[in-house]
Write an enzyme that holds these catalytic residues in place. Structure first.
Site, PDB file in Angstrom:
ATOM      1  N   LYS A   1       0.833  -1.200   0.000  1.00  0.00           N
ATOM      2  CA  LYS A   1       0.000   0.000   0.000  1.00  0.00           C
ATOM      3  C   LYS A   1       0.872   1.255   0.000  1.00  0.00           C
ATOM      4  O   LYS A   1       2.087   1.171   0.203  1.00  0.00           O
ATOM      5  CB  LYS A   1      -0.920   0.001   1.224  1.00  0.00           C
ATOM      6  CG  LYS A   1      -0.172   0.021   2.555  1.00  0.00           C
ATOM      7  CD  LYS A   1      -1.118  -0.090   3.733  1.00  0.00           C
ATOM      8  CE  LYS A   1      -0.322  -0.098   5.049  1.00  0.00           C
ATOM      9  NZ  LYS A   1      -1.201  -0.217   6.227  1.00  0.00           N
TER      10      LYS A   1
ATOM     11  N   ARG B   1      -7.854  -0.136  16.513  1.00  0.00           N
ATOM     12  CA  ARG B   1      -7.785   0.554  15.230  1.00  0.00           C
ATOM     13  C   ARG B   1      -8.887  -0.079  14.373  1.00  0.00           C
ATOM     14  O   ARG B   1      -9.998  -0.245  14.852  1.00  0.00           O
ATOM     15  CB  ARG B   1      -6.381   0.433  14.622  1.00  0.00           C
ATOM     16  CG  ARG B   1      -6.068   1.534  13.608  1.00  0.00           C
ATOM     17  CD  ARG B   1      -4.618   1.532  13.176  1.00  0.00           C
ATOM     18  NE  ARG B   1      -4.254   0.343  12.430  1.00  0.00           N
ATOM     19  CZ  ARG B   1      -3.113   0.222  11.734  1.00  0.00           C
ATOM     20  NH1 ARG B   1      -2.254   1.217  11.710  1.00  0.00           N
ATOM     21  NH2 ARG B   1      -2.837  -0.889  11.092  1.00  0.00           N
TER      22      ARG B   1
ATOM     23  N   TYR C   1      19.256  29.140   7.821  1.00  0.00           N
ATOM     24  CA  TYR C   1      18.191  29.829   8.551  1.00  0.00           C
ATOM     25  C   TYR C   1      18.376  29.695  10.045  1.00  0.00           C
ATOM     26  O   TYR C   1      18.882  28.700  10.548  1.00  0.00           O
ATOM     27  CB  TYR C   1      16.822  29.259   8.158  1.00  0.00           C
ATOM     28  CG  TYR C   1      16.340  29.677   6.806  1.00  0.00           C
ATOM     29  CD1 TYR C   1      16.016  31.007   6.532  1.00  0.00           C
ATOM     30  CD2 TYR C   1      16.201  28.742   5.789  1.00  0.00           C
ATOM     31  CE1 TYR C   1      15.564  31.391   5.285  1.00  0.00           C
ATOM     32  CE2 TYR C   1      15.743  29.107   4.535  1.00  0.00           C
ATOM     33  CZ  TYR C   1      15.430  30.442   4.289  1.00  0.00           C
ATOM     34  OH  TYR C   1      14.978  30.813   3.042  1.00  0.00           O
TER      35      TYR C   1
ATOM     36  N   MET D   1      14.068  24.010   2.256  1.00  0.00           N
ATOM     37  CA  MET D   1      13.106  23.354   1.381  1.00  0.00           C
ATOM     38  C   MET D   1      13.782  22.559   0.273  1.00  0.00           C
ATOM     39  O   MET D   1      13.347  21.455  -0.063  1.00  0.00           O
ATOM     40  CB  MET D   1      12.160  24.388   0.760  1.00  0.00           C
ATOM     41  CG  MET D   1      11.019  23.784  -0.036  1.00  0.00           C
ATOM     42  SD  MET D   1       9.911  25.011  -0.762  1.00  0.00           S
ATOM     43  CE  MET D   1       9.161  25.703   0.716  1.00  0.00           C
TER      44      MET D   1
END
Length: 370
Positions: free
Chosen positions: A36, A134, A262, A310
């Protein structure tokens, strides 16, 4: 055109991992590889085709689009939707010959309504919640389910399944409780002359650690070279299937006290060489690996420093011998598992599943099958 970055998917190693898992199984145990979510980021169709060359029973999927991809490419093995289904999926599921997994009374009623209206028969598996809370029919509702099934002549239960919370820890009280509950569920069915052909509960951890396996198993993460726990490394040798490679595209020389990135989140403690690699969180490389992750370059382990951006990250290449722009970098995996997925995921505070799925979404894949 994009910056040089690629995911190498080693299908030969995928098959090796399947064979390694098979060694833990009793003879005649059926295998349902879980592929999956685009085969955990490795590529649904390519992985399915490779596994089809081995002795497997079928595939564990989640959604109709996945099943359609396999059927369009003439893969005819049984398919189970492991987490249930939506009501409006049923016509396509029937056409694609998907085995439904009933997880509650809603899905049970939908399935019966569908087959009754069309006067057709359909085999299904029942998923029972044995304690993970679940997907799955509540154990307390099993008696009611059995009575309903007796009045649903178009449906035939051929499989009983559950999912363990911590199969890699067989002595845990929850594992023992879940196994006990599953056996009780099976006994209730048999007492009502409902005999499932398949009983399945073992994922990768269950295959490696549980003494009991059932007669159908569902390997997932270990197919892709990741271990359910670090302890599993003592019991089985797995091979990395996904390798992320890129290159150094720029080199910055920092003096002591200068900053990079950053934040700034990196300050040079001495004269430092930083290699810029064009991979970032926009490509699925986790930002949580800022100042924590590592890579492999020119035969040595190098640290990820500063904040992951990014589309770029920094490597401290100060200790490398004559680093150059264009030097190849392994950010995950590697032929000799230079950057183990489990170790990298642990540093990021996550699991290898997330790494694989994230990276597989946008970086071009190159398949190796030799």
């Amino acid at each position: 055109m994009i910056w040089y970055k690629k995911l190498e998917i080693n299908l030969k190693n995928l098959k090796k991992n399947l064979r390694a898992l098979k060694k833990f199984l009793p003879k005649n145990t059926k295998i349902l590889p879980v592929i999956k979510c685009d085969a955990y980021g490795h590529g649904l169709l390519e992985v399915a085709k490779a596994l089809s060359e081995e002795e497997i029973f079928g595939f564990g999927l989640s959604e109709p689009e996945e099943a359609l991809t396999l059927r369009k490419n003439r893969l005819s093995q049984p398919i189970l939707f492991l987490s249930g289904f939506e009501k409006d999926w049923l016509p396509e599921m029937y056409n694609l010959k998907v085995t439904p997994v009933v997880t509650n009374f809603n899905t049970f009623e939908w399935l019966n309504e569908f087959v009754k209206k069309r006067n057709i028969k359909w085999e299904f598996h029942l998923k029972v919640d044995t304690g993970m809370h679940r997907f799955g029919l509540n154990f307390s509702e099993l008696a009611q389910f059995i009575e309903k099934l007796k009045n649903f002549p178009f449906l035939k239960l051929t499989g009983l399944m559950t999912h363990f919370s911590c199969a890699e820890n067989p002595e845990h009280e929850l594992t023992q409780f879940q196994l006990k509950r599953l056996k009780e569920a099976l006994e209730k069915l048999k007492n009502n002359k409902i005999i499932p052909k398949y009983v399945h509960f073992a994922n990768s951890g269950g295959i490696i650690f549980l003494p009991e396996k059932g007669n159908l198993v569902r390997p997932g993460i270990s197919l892709y070279g990741s271990y359910p726990t670090f302890k599993a490394r003592e019991l089985i040798k797995l091979h990395p299937v996904m390798t992320l490679k890129s290159r150094i595209v720029e080199i910055k020389r920092l003096k002591k006290g200068e900053y990079a990135g950053y934040g700034p989140n990196f300050k040079a403690k001495k004269t430092t060489l930083l290699g810029l690699v064009p991979v970032g969180y926009g490509d699925g490389y986790l930002r949580s690996l800022s100042n924590r992750g590592f890579a492999w370059c020119k035969g040595k382990k190098v640290a990820v420093v500063g904040n992951v951006s990014m589309k770029v990250l920094y490597l401290d290449i100060t200790e490398l011998e004559s680093p150059q722009i264009g030097d190849e970098v392994i950010l995950l995996g590697g032929e000799n598992e230079e950057v183990p997925a489990d170790e990298l995921a642990s540093l990021a505070g996550t699991i290898s599943y997330e790494l694989f799925c994230n990276l597989g979404k946008s970086i071009p894949r190159e398949y190796i099958n030799a």
